[in-house]
Design a protein around this motif. Structure first.
Motif, PDB file in Angstrom:
ATOM      1  N   ALA A 405      12.608   3.709  11.770  1.00  0.00           N
ATOM      2  CA  ALA A 405      12.581   2.759  10.663  1.00  0.00           C
ATOM      3  C   ALA A 405      11.205   2.091  10.610  1.00  0.00           C
ATOM      4  O   ALA A 405      10.879   1.557  11.649  1.00  0.00           O
ATOM      5  CB  ALA A 405      13.542   1.769  11.155  1.00  0.00           C
ATOM      6  N   ASN A 407       8.842  -0.461   9.277  1.00  0.00           N
ATOM      7  CA  ASN A 407       8.727  -1.624   8.498  1.00  0.00           C
ATOM      8  C   ASN A 407       9.902  -2.120   7.539  1.00  0.00           C
ATOM      9  O   ASN A 407       9.482  -2.375   6.627  1.00  0.00           O
ATOM     10  CB  ASN A 407       7.301  -1.842   7.914  1.00  0.00           C
ATOM     11  CG  ASN A 407       6.812  -3.278   7.849  1.00  0.00           C
ATOM     12  OD1 ASN A 407       6.933  -3.961   8.561  1.00  0.00           O
ATOM     13  ND2 ASN A 407       6.095  -3.476   6.494  1.00  0.00           N
ATOM     14  N   THR A 413      16.899  -2.026   9.166  1.00  0.00           N
ATOM     15  CA  THR A 413      16.739  -1.696  10.231  1.00  0.00           C
ATOM     16  C   THR A 413      17.738  -1.639  10.980  1.00  0.00           C
ATOM     17  O   THR A 413      17.941  -0.411  12.003  1.00  0.00           O
ATOM     18  CB  THR A 413      15.476  -2.618  11.026  1.00  0.00           C
ATOM     19  OG1 THR A 413      14.387  -2.628  10.159  1.00  0.00           O
ATOM     20  CG2 THR A 413      15.504  -2.403  12.264  1.00  0.00           C
ATOM     21  N   GLU A 414      18.894  -2.506  11.036  1.00  0.00           N
ATOM     22  CA  GLU A 414      20.080  -2.693  11.914  1.00  0.00           C
ATOM     23  C   GLU A 414      20.951  -1.434  11.424  1.00  0.00           C
ATOM     24  O   GLU A 414      21.506  -1.025  12.249  1.00  0.00           O
ATOM     25  CB  GLU A 414      20.755  -3.938  11.880  1.00  0.00           C
ATOM     26  CG  GLU A 414      19.814  -5.133  12.639  1.00  0.00           C
ATOM     27  CD  GLU A 414      19.624  -4.511  14.048  1.00  0.00           C
ATOM     28  OE1 GLU A 414      20.462  -3.868  14.650  1.00  0.00           O
ATOM     29  OE2 GLU A 414      18.355  -4.683  14.250  1.00  0.00           O
ATOM     30  N   ARG A 417      19.728   1.353  13.114  1.00  0.00           N
ATOM     31  CA  ARG A 417      19.912   1.436  14.591  1.00  0.00           C
ATOM     32  C   ARG A 417      21.416   1.700  15.078  1.00  0.00           C
ATOM     33  O   ARG A 417      21.546   2.348  15.945  1.00  0.00           O
ATOM     34  CB  ARG A 417      19.480   0.002  15.038  1.00  0.00           C
ATOM     35  CG  ARG A 417      19.458  -0.143  16.507  1.00  0.00           C
ATOM     36  CD  ARG A 417      19.163  -1.533  16.928  1.00  0.00           C
ATOM     37  NE  ARG A 417      17.933  -2.201  16.458  1.00  0.00           N
ATOM     38  CZ  ARG A 417      16.831  -2.331  16.959  1.00  0.00           C
ATOM     39  NH1 ARG A 417      16.411  -1.621  18.222  1.00  0.00           N
ATOM     40  NH2 ARG A 417      15.611  -3.034  16.477  1.00  0.00           N
ATOM     41  N   ARG A 429      11.204   2.237  15.935  1.00  0.00           N
ATOM     42  CA  ARG A 429      10.997   1.182  15.377  1.00  0.00           C
ATOM     43  C   ARG A 429       9.597   0.761  15.218  1.00  0.00           C
ATOM     44  O   ARG A 429       9.054   0.498  16.081  1.00  0.00           O
ATOM     45  CB  ARG A 429      11.878  -0.004  15.326  1.00  0.00           C
ATOM     46  CG  ARG A 429      11.797  -1.140  14.425  1.00  0.00           C
ATOM     47  CD  ARG A 429      12.031  -2.593  14.589  1.00  0.00           C
ATOM     48  NE  ARG A 429      11.945  -3.315  13.547  1.00  0.00           N
ATOM     49  CZ  ARG A 429      11.861  -4.631  13.690  1.00  0.00           C
ATOM     50  NH1 ARG A 429      11.945  -5.072  14.961  1.00  0.00           N
ATOM     51  NH2 ARG A 429      11.859  -5.437  12.634  1.00  0.00           N
ATOM     52  N   ALA A 431       7.177  -2.524  13.190  1.00  0.00           N
ATOM     53  CA  ALA A 431       7.290  -3.628  12.578  1.00  0.00           C
ATOM     54  C   ALA A 431       5.875  -4.202  12.021  1.00  0.00           C
ATOM     55  O   ALA A 431       5.177  -4.309  13.286  1.00  0.00           O
ATOM     56  CB  ALA A 431       8.376  -4.700  13.103  1.00  0.00           C
ATOM     57  N   SER A 452      16.381  -6.283  17.705  1.00  0.00           N
ATOM     58  CA  SER A 452      15.742  -6.425  16.738  1.00  0.00           C
ATOM     59  C   SER A 452      15.675  -7.997  16.338  1.00  0.00           C
ATOM     60  O   SER A 452      14.531  -8.306  15.772  1.00  0.00           O
ATOM     61  CB  SER A 452      16.513  -5.629  15.268  1.00  0.00           C
ATOM     62  OG  SER A 452      15.779  -5.918  14.126  1.00  0.00           O
TER      63      SER A 452
END
Length: 541
Positions: A405, A407, A413-414, A417, A429, A431, A452
């Protein structure tokens, strides 16, 4: 002769680039994306099959084409950029080529792998009082700095004993003893810093002792990261940002171990390796074994396919044969924010991952990636586009692939995940916030929604107050995409089962790869002020 450089807007800069190959091609792309006023590129080489694995403008369609002209043509195909791009094909060992390259430039960047050519350009820039940025990488190690017009920042203060033009070779076409000595220093530097397995280092030493020719291995991820970081630093110097790294400070970053050496230690250990070299190759390896755990790997294969020979040879040399064979048979699912996706996906395909599944939202997006990646598919990667959204992304994982994932907004994202947690597969991940970058590799069983939320809070607290200019933002996004792939590829080849975190502060040029310390901050047990940052610019003695 130019006056000492005064700060300019990025859009007013005239930049000269020496080299358009492994690092230089990515530098050209980075400079163009920043919108400099003029970009002048020089390279005296053409694309070969082995370049497909690690050079930005290389593909089966560009075989035999001049690198500088190909870079110019490809860059001008992009719309909406005001940059004027010119190129020429000439050997920078010739004084007239150097003069043509640097004339009228505000900044000169070297991405050369020929030390004598780099010395010629560096000295000419010093005489013309033009800032000279050096960007290089070997194996997993990247480095860069900027040489200025006044001591102790000059190129000659770094290379006091290197002869001036006309003094270096006894005969045309022959290397001088000093140049051979500098080639040896490159070999020993690579053995110390590049993160190669022991068998690769032994082969490199034997090859150089027998032929006098250096032989290094890079893949796309390291070249791309070196270019993005180096160009970011060079442009910060151009606008007179005090945080820019200027010699005798040098940025050195090992992307395999996510760490850096300090300057005195590098100098001391290179001295020890020089003394060991005069005894035997085994004496060099004994020194290296004393400084790090031994790494024994099977001999790299010798494939015959021209399109894949360098890719497989380099991958086996960098990661070991078993690790790279496993990587080639593996797959990865990627869902990335658009600005970061291009660099991440091109690095993935050029690296030769077996299967790549890409999360897309629209038919137009799918068509774009199919066109963009089609020219690189001879590396053997099977590319599939999958429609995803924040409510449904399970299909992206296929038979249970690890997933990236990159950015994405928190809901996406979740969603990814949760899908990884349900399928018991790894989750990576990335970010980006301001000047900061966070990478997190969560092996199966380590994916939780709380991670997250805590990561978002941490990024806001550390990086939320300082926002980069648009040109810097484009480079940060470029770096984030390719660092994500480098981080992922290293983990896949090594089959890492432990959780990993990496924080990179691009404003202060510092990093932290201490997973336990970062987890303590994320859990609320420690303050962000306790993060054990490592400063990346080292001071050379």
């Amino acid at each position: 002769m130019n006056e000492v450089m005064r700060p300019k807007a990025i859009g007013d800069l005239k930049v000269a680039l020496a080299g358009a190959g492994g690092v230089g091609g990515y530098c050209a792309r980075a400079l163009y994306s920043c919108g400099v006023r003029e970009l002048r590129i020089c390279d005296a080489d053409v694309f070969q099959p082995k370049n497909n694995a690690y050079q930005f403008f290389a593909s089966p369609r560009t075989l035999g084409c001049r690198k500088a002209e190909t870079a110019r043509r490809r860059l001008l195909q992009e719309n909406g950029r005001p940059t004027r791009v010119t190129s020429f094909y000439q050997d920078l060992m010739r004084p007239e080529a150097v003069s043509r390259l640097i004339e009228g430039a505000d900044l000169v960047i070297s991405a050369l792998d020929n030390f004598q050519a780099q010395a010629a350009v560096g000295r000419a820039c010093e005489e013309a009082r033009i800032p000279f940025a050096m960007i290089a990488c070997v194996g997993f190690c990247l480095q860069h700095t900027v040489y200025g017009p006044d001591p102790p920042h000059t190129y000659s203060s770094a290379w006091k004993h290197f002869p001036r033009r006309g003094e270096e070779s006894p005969r045309p076409g022959q290397k001088s003893p000093l140049d051979r000595m500098m080639q040896l220093q490159s070999v020993l530097y690579a053995a110390l810093l590049a993160g190669y397995p022991e068998r690769t280092i032994h082969g490199m030493l034997t090859h150089f002792r027998r032929t006098g020719i250096t032989r290094f291995y890079n893949l796309a991820g390291t070249n791309y990261a070196a270019a993005a970081l180096g160009v970011l630093n060079a442009l910060r110097h151009a606008v007179q940002d005090p945080a820019a790294v200027t010699f005798p400070r040098v940025t050195v970053l090992d992307l395999k171990r996510l760490t850096s050496f300090d300057g005195p230690r590098i100098v001391t250990r290179i001295g020890e390796l020089n003394r060991a070299w005069h005894r035997s190759d085994e004496a060099v390896l004994d020194c290296l074994r004393a400084w790090r755990p031994p790494q024994t790997e099977a001999r790299p294969p010798n494939p015959t396919d021209a399109d894949e020979s360098f890719l497989v040879e380099a991958g086996a040399a960098l990661f070991g044969r078993r690790g790279f064979e496993k990587f080639r048979a593996a797959g990865m699912a990627v869902w990335a924010d658009a600005p970061l996706a291009a660099d991440l996906l091109q690095s993935a395909v050029q690296s030769g991952i077996g299967t790549l599944r890409i999360g897309v939202s629209t038919a137009a997006e799918e068509a774009h990636w199919r066109r963009r990646l089609a020219e690189f598919t001879p590396t053997g990667t099977e590319v599939t586009c999958v429609r995803v959204n924040s409510r449904r992304c399970d299909d992206l994982l296929g038979d249970g692939l690890p997933a990236i994932a990159c950015n994405l907004p928190p809901p996406r994202t979740e969603a990814l995940r949760r899908a990884c947690a349900a399928r018991a597969t790894d989750f990576i991940r990335t970010a980006v916030r301001g000047w900061g970058l966070l990478l997190h590799h969560a092996p199966a069983g380590h994916c939780t929604e709380a991670d997250s939320r805590a990561e978002e809070v941490l990024l806001d607290r550390i990086f939320g107050a300082c926002q980069p200019a648009p040109w810097a933002q484009s480079l940060i996004e470029m770096l984030a995409g390719v660092m994500t792939w480098q981080f992922t590829q290293t983990g896949l080849c090594a089959d890492l089962a432990r959780e990993r975190f990496f924080l990179l502060d691009l404003y202060a040029m510092r990093a932290c790869a201490d997973t336990e310390a970062i987890k303590n901050v994320l859990s609320g047990n420690r303050s962000p002020a306790t993060i054990p940052w490592q400063t990346l610019p080292i001071r050379m003695p």
